[in-house]
Scaffold this active site. Sequence first.
Site, PDB file in Angstrom:
ATOM      1  N   SER A 151      46.438  26.775  37.065  1.00  0.00           N
ATOM      2  CA  SER A 151      45.618  27.951  37.401  1.00  0.00           C
ATOM      3  C   SER A 151      46.550  29.146  37.532  1.00  0.00           C
ATOM      4  O   SER A 151      47.763  28.971  37.713  1.00  0.00           O
ATOM      5  CB  SER A 151      44.935  27.686  38.756  1.00  0.00           C
ATOM      6  OG  SER A 151      44.363  28.875  39.283  1.00  0.00           O
ATOM      7  N   TYR A 183      44.527  24.643  47.550  1.00  0.00           N
ATOM      8  CA  TYR A 183      44.422  24.845  46.095  1.00  0.00           C
ATOM      9  C   TYR A 183      45.717  25.449  45.540  1.00  0.00           C
ATOM     10  O   TYR A 183      46.266  24.988  44.536  1.00  0.00           O
ATOM     11  CB  TYR A 183      43.228  25.754  45.812  1.00  0.00           C
ATOM     12  CG  TYR A 183      42.826  25.875  44.361  1.00  0.00           C
ATOM     13  CD1 TYR A 183      41.968  24.942  43.778  1.00  0.00           C
ATOM     14  CD2 TYR A 183      43.281  26.935  43.578  1.00  0.00           C
ATOM     15  CE1 TYR A 183      41.581  25.061  42.441  1.00  0.00           C
ATOM     16  CE2 TYR A 183      42.903  27.056  42.253  1.00  0.00           C
ATOM     17  CZ  TYR A 183      42.044  26.127  41.679  1.00  0.00           C
ATOM     18  OH  TYR A 183      41.671  26.245  40.362  1.00  0.00           O
TER      19      TYR A 183
HETATM   20  P1  NAD Z   1      33.979  22.036  37.458  1.00  0.00           P
HETATM   21  O1  NAD Z   1      33.536  21.933  38.880  1.00  0.00           O
HETATM   22  O2  NAD Z   1      33.051  22.580  36.418  1.00  0.00           O
HETATM   23  O3  NAD Z   1      34.519  20.625  36.944  1.00  0.00           O
HETATM   24  C1  NAD Z   1      35.305  19.789  37.725  1.00  0.00           C
HETATM   25  C2  NAD Z   1      35.317  18.414  37.113  1.00  0.00           C
HETATM   26  O4  NAD Z   1      36.133  17.558  37.945  1.00  0.00           O
HETATM   27  C3  NAD Z   1      33.928  17.759  37.063  1.00  0.00           C
HETATM   28  O5  NAD Z   1      33.811  16.991  35.879  1.00  0.00           O
HETATM   29  C4  NAD Z   1      33.930  16.844  38.281  1.00  0.00           C
HETATM   30  O6  NAD Z   1      33.031  15.737  38.171  1.00  0.00           O
HETATM   31  C5  NAD Z   1      35.384  16.401  38.267  1.00  0.00           C
HETATM   32  N1  NAD Z   1      35.829  15.839  39.530  1.00  0.00           N
HETATM   33  C6  NAD Z   1      35.831  16.414  40.760  1.00  0.00           C
HETATM   34  N2  NAD Z   1      36.280  15.532  41.676  1.00  0.00           N
HETATM   35  C7  NAD Z   1      36.583  14.387  40.999  1.00  0.00           C
HETATM   36  C8  NAD Z   1      37.089  13.123  41.384  1.00  0.00           C
HETATM   37  N3  NAD Z   1      37.391  12.837  42.650  1.00  0.00           N
HETATM   38  N4  NAD Z   1      37.256  12.186  40.422  1.00  0.00           N
HETATM   39  C9  NAD Z   1      36.922  12.443  39.128  1.00  0.00           C
HETATM   40  N5  NAD Z   1      36.451  13.622  38.704  1.00  0.00           N
HETATM   41  C10 NAD Z   1      36.284  14.588  39.645  1.00  0.00           C
HETATM   42  O7  NAD Z   1      35.334  22.906  37.535  1.00  0.00           O
HETATM   43  P2  NAD Z   1      36.180  23.706  36.429  1.00  0.00           P
HETATM   44  O8  NAD Z   1      36.126  25.126  36.791  1.00  0.00           O
HETATM   45  O9  NAD Z   1      35.848  23.261  35.056  1.00  0.00           O
HETATM   46  O10 NAD Z   1      37.649  23.217  36.834  1.00  0.00           O
HETATM   47  C11 NAD Z   1      38.413  22.322  36.056  1.00  0.00           C
HETATM   48  C12 NAD Z   1      39.882  22.546  36.364  1.00  0.00           C
HETATM   49  O11 NAD Z   1      40.240  23.863  35.997  1.00  0.00           O
HETATM   50  C13 NAD Z   1      40.234  22.387  37.835  1.00  0.00           C
HETATM   51  O12 NAD Z   1      41.483  21.729  37.961  1.00  0.00           O
HETATM   52  C14 NAD Z   1      40.343  23.818  38.310  1.00  0.00           C
HETATM   53  O13 NAD Z   1      41.185  23.955  39.415  1.00  0.00           O
HETATM   54  C15 NAD Z   1      40.912  24.478  37.073  1.00  0.00           C
HETATM   55  N6  NAD Z   1      40.707  25.933  37.027  1.00  0.00           N
HETATM   56  C16 NAD Z   1      39.459  26.463  37.006  1.00  0.00           C
HETATM   57  C17 NAD Z   1      39.329  27.844  36.960  1.00  0.00           C
HETATM   58  C18 NAD Z   1      37.990  28.514  36.919  1.00  0.00           C
HETATM   59  O14 NAD Z   1      37.948  29.755  37.028  1.00  0.00           O
HETATM   60  N7  NAD Z   1      36.899  27.793  36.740  1.00  0.00           N
HETATM   61  C19 NAD Z   1      40.459  28.654  36.953  1.00  0.00           C
HETATM   62  C20 NAD Z   1      41.708  28.066  36.987  1.00  0.00           C
HETATM   63  C21 NAD Z   1      41.830  26.709  37.018  1.00  0.00           C
END
Ligand code: NAD
Length: 260
Positions: free
Chosen positions: A142, A155
């Site tokens: 991130s 985080y």
């Molecule tokens: P999201 O909530 O849409 O997806 C998260 C996924 O992780 C889902 O499939 C969920 O089922 C899974 N998950 C959560 N806990 C779990 C567990 N214990 N075991 C197995 N699966 C689990 O979120 P996203 O925004 O797509 O985030 C995905 C990644 O990207 C994360 O690591 C997040 O930190 C990172 N990220 C997101 C953003 C953003 O702006 N959305 C920015 C930077 C980084």
Amino acid sequence: MLKGKTALVTGSTSGIGLATARALAADGANVMLNGFGDKDAIETERAGLEKEFGIKARYSPADMSKPAEIAAMIATTEKEFGALDVLVNNAGIQHVASIEDFPLDKWDAIIAINLSSAFHGIRAAIPGMKKRKWGRIINIASAHGLVASAQKVAYVAAKHGIVGMTKVVAIEAANDGVTCNAICPGWVLTPLVQKQIDARAQASGQSVREAEIALLSEKQPMHQFTKPESIGALAVFLCSDGAASITGSAYSIDGGWVAQ
Ligand code: NAD
């Protein structure tokens, strides 16, 4: 390009993980999906990937906070597909609170899912990659892997940790045909971020759209969200021959967030 290779994307039932699994499948990789969600919706997605891209897709319900389940998922992937070539550590959760109010169980869960799960996954997957002399490990970090924000102690600690882990793995595997890189997105409109926007709108009395614009402009010079598909496209590039010597990098895809 990835025809005949197998990719495992953790947390690929939603958001960035799902878009990345789709991008890798579109490039020809067989995929192992993982994550929580509605059983029927996951099965529809899995079967849809097979039909749309002519690849083989499987699903593991492994909980990324449980080391034994992670190791078992890697073993199942290797057994089912014959190899695991691309590991995308993506599963992640968020909790927002100041440090003195930060619930202990949220700290433990974020460190387990956003950081330790990548350690357990890489530890189990890398011996096979080294043996076959080809592997791509992509850690979804991130902008918070490079800079901090208030209220996100667990985080930010986890994401800085994963950027460090990326460098260690890159160095250790440098001469084994295995690369390890981090992707550092800014704001991507997924359920994880939608929750933060809704909470802001509720707390401030703004409309959801106003809260979206406030959230973006607070951090990013570019006032638009990165599309999950763009993260998938970057992951595909990092798997390509052109990226063979890119390792240990942290790629920002963040509308200029950390350029400031
Ligand atoms: P999201 O909530 O849409 O997806 C998260 C996924 O992780 C889902 O499939 C969920 O089922 C899974 N998950 C959560 N806990 C779990 C567990 N214990 N075991 C197995 N699966 C689990 O979120 P996203 O925004 O797509 O985030 C995905 C990644 O990207 C994360 O690591 C997040 O930190 C990172 N990220 C997101 C953003 C953003 O702006 N959305 C920015 C930077 C980084």
